[in-house]
Design a protein around this motif. Structure first.
Motif, PDB file in Angstrom:
ATOM      1  N   ARG A 109       0.834  -1.204   0.000  1.00 40.98           N
ATOM      2  CA  ARG A 109       0.000   0.000   0.000  1.00 40.98           C
ATOM      3  C   ARG A 109       0.867   1.252   0.000  1.00 40.98           C
TER       4      ARG A 109
ATOM      5  N   ASP B 202       2.212   1.696  -3.535  1.00 40.48           N
ATOM      6  CA  ASP B 202       1.181   2.146  -4.470  1.00 40.48           C
ATOM      7  C   ASP B 202       0.863   3.628  -4.274  1.00 40.48           C
TER       8      ASP B 202
ATOM      9  N   LEU C  46       1.716   6.780  -7.012  1.00 37.80           N
ATOM     10  CA  LEU C  46       0.710   7.698  -7.542  1.00 37.80           C
ATOM     11  C   LEU C  46       1.011   9.142  -7.151  1.00 37.80           C
TER      12      LEU C  46
ATOM     13  N   TRP D   7      -0.843  12.694  -8.472  1.00 34.60           N
ATOM     14  CA  TRP D   7      -2.250  12.434  -8.212  1.00 34.60           C
ATOM     15  C   TRP D   7      -2.644  13.145  -6.916  1.00 34.60           C
TER      16      TRP D   7
ATOM     17  N   ALA E 219      -8.057  11.492  -5.466  1.00 34.27           N
ATOM     18  CA  ALA E 219      -7.959  10.570  -6.598  1.00 34.27           C
ATOM     19  C   ALA E 219      -7.315   9.251  -6.176  1.00 34.27           C
ATOM     20  N   ILE E 220      -6.284   9.337  -5.344  1.00 36.90           N
ATOM     21  CA  ILE E 220      -5.631   8.113  -4.858  1.00 36.90           C
ATOM     22  C   ILE E 220      -6.596   7.306  -3.996  1.00 36.90           C
TER      23      ILE E 220
ATOM     24  N   ARG F 203      -9.837   7.207  -4.190  1.00 30.58           N
ATOM     25  CA  ARG F 203     -10.821   6.545  -5.048  1.00 30.58           C
ATOM     26  C   ARG F 203     -10.192   5.371  -5.796  1.00 30.58           C
ATOM     27  N   ARG F 204      -8.973   5.549  -6.262  1.00 28.31           N
ATOM     28  CA  ARG F 204      -8.317   4.498  -7.044  1.00 28.31           C
ATOM     29  C   ARG F 204      -8.038   3.260  -6.188  1.00 28.31           C
ATOM     30  N   LEU F 205      -7.564   3.462  -4.969  1.00 25.52           N
ATOM     31  CA  LEU F 205      -7.178   2.344  -4.103  1.00 25.52           C
ATOM     32  C   LEU F 205      -8.273   1.947  -3.120  1.00 25.52           C
ATOM     33  N   ASN F 206      -9.420   2.635  -3.208  1.00 26.71           N
ATOM     34  CA  ASN F 206     -10.548   2.329  -2.314  1.00 26.71           C
ATOM     35  C   ASN F 206     -10.147   2.488  -0.846  1.00 26.71           C
TER      36      ASN F 206
ATOM     37  N   ARG G  21      -9.350   8.996   2.755  1.00 22.58           N
ATOM     38  CA  ARG G  21      -8.339  10.030   2.513  1.00 22.58           C
ATOM     39  C   ARG G  21      -7.400  10.190   3.703  1.00 22.58           C
TER      40      ARG G  21
END
Length: 290
Positions: free
Chosen positions: A57, A60, A64, A69, A73-74, A76-79, A82
């Protein structure tokens, strides 16, 4: 109010769990100043699922971030939440891995590791796995023999993890604090005393919480302002936040702690109506009426 107070106490206990753990480890070192070499910490963290997930994690998120990013956005991408993304952005990998290691659940062998380590040292590593397995089985161990052999092999190789200190959870400490003293068992009182001696902030939170609960149960609202002033002066941050919350509506809270009347019945009915509305949400149709 007691629920909000309990949340503030639990947050205080959670913030100081690392302090309690360090104190317990220091006491363990004091009791055994010369641990045998096989009990030294491993050179690297074990490749457990939670540690590997934390490592991946972190990679990743930072990959990004290098692509510029945004946090949202990160997430949302990695679920992810924040807040989680920000924590991985602002915290070093070593610290995250250490935290992940502490969050690993206790295995079935964990309560018996101290005994196994002591017996292993006592016999200078000559005790057989079968013998030690039978000994801890008589003490309540319900795991397999293979788990015991694996731990003994780690002891012989010098890669066994040190036995983790038995630290009560923040929720358990909070329950001991919020319950009336006469309902606690002797062991619970002893463990709470150990926690209080180990951490001054938890001690202060405990004293304030018990004073407020006593004030609430005996309707001593005239002491509320003095309690708030004491909390704002030297209490831990969560308790100060609770005191500030009370000060915002001081007259109403004072009345609630003084007068015999309560809006609890009304609040209960409102909660019941809301529960019924949630249960019926999306079901109101002609098909239901049939």
């Amino acid at each position: 109010m007691l629920q909000n107070l309990s949340a503030a106490v639990e947050k205080t206990c959670h913030q100081h769990r690392d302090f309690l753990r360090k104190r317990a480890e220091e006491e363990t070192v004091t009791e055994a100043p010369e641990p045998p070499p096989m009990l030294s910490p491993p050179a690297e963290l074990p490749r457990t699922q939670i540690i590997e997930r934390t490592r991946h994690r972190y990679e990743d998120i930072h990959r990004l971030l290098e692509k510029r990013w945004t946090i949202s956005a990160i997430a949302r991408r990695l679920n992810l939440d924040r807040k989680t993304v920000r924590r991985f952005r602002d915290t070093a990998l070593d610290e995250l891995l250490a935290s992940a290691r502490e969050r690993r659940p206790n295995g079935v062998l964990e309560p018996f590791k101290a005994y196994l380590n002591a017996r292993f040292t006592e016999t200078q590593g000559q005790a057989s796995g079968t013998q030690l397995f039978l000994e801890i089985q008589g003490r309540g161990y319900r795991g397999s023999r293979q788990v015991v052999r694996k731990h003994l092999a780690a002891l012989r190789a010098g890669t066994a993890e040190p036995v983790r200190a038995d630290i009560p959870s923040a929720r358990k400490i909070t329950s001991w604090i919020m319950r009336p003293r006469e309902t606690l068992t002797e062991s619970q009182e002893e463990r709470l005393l150990q926690v209080r001696l180990a951490c001054p902030d938890i001690t202060r939170a405990c004293d304030l919480a018990r004073a407020f609960a006593d004030m609430l149960r005996h309707q001593r609202g005239y002491l509320l302002l003095e309690w708030i002033q004491q909390a704002e002066q030297d209490a831990p941050k969560p308790m100060k936040g609770f005191a500030g919350f009370l000060r915002q509506d001081l007259d109403a809270v004072t009345a609630g702690l003084t007068l015999p009347w309560s809006s609890g019945v009304v609040e209960g009915n409102v909660n019941r109506v809301k529960t019924l509305k949630r249960a019926m949400y999306g079901r109101a149709s002609f098909e239901l009426l049939r």
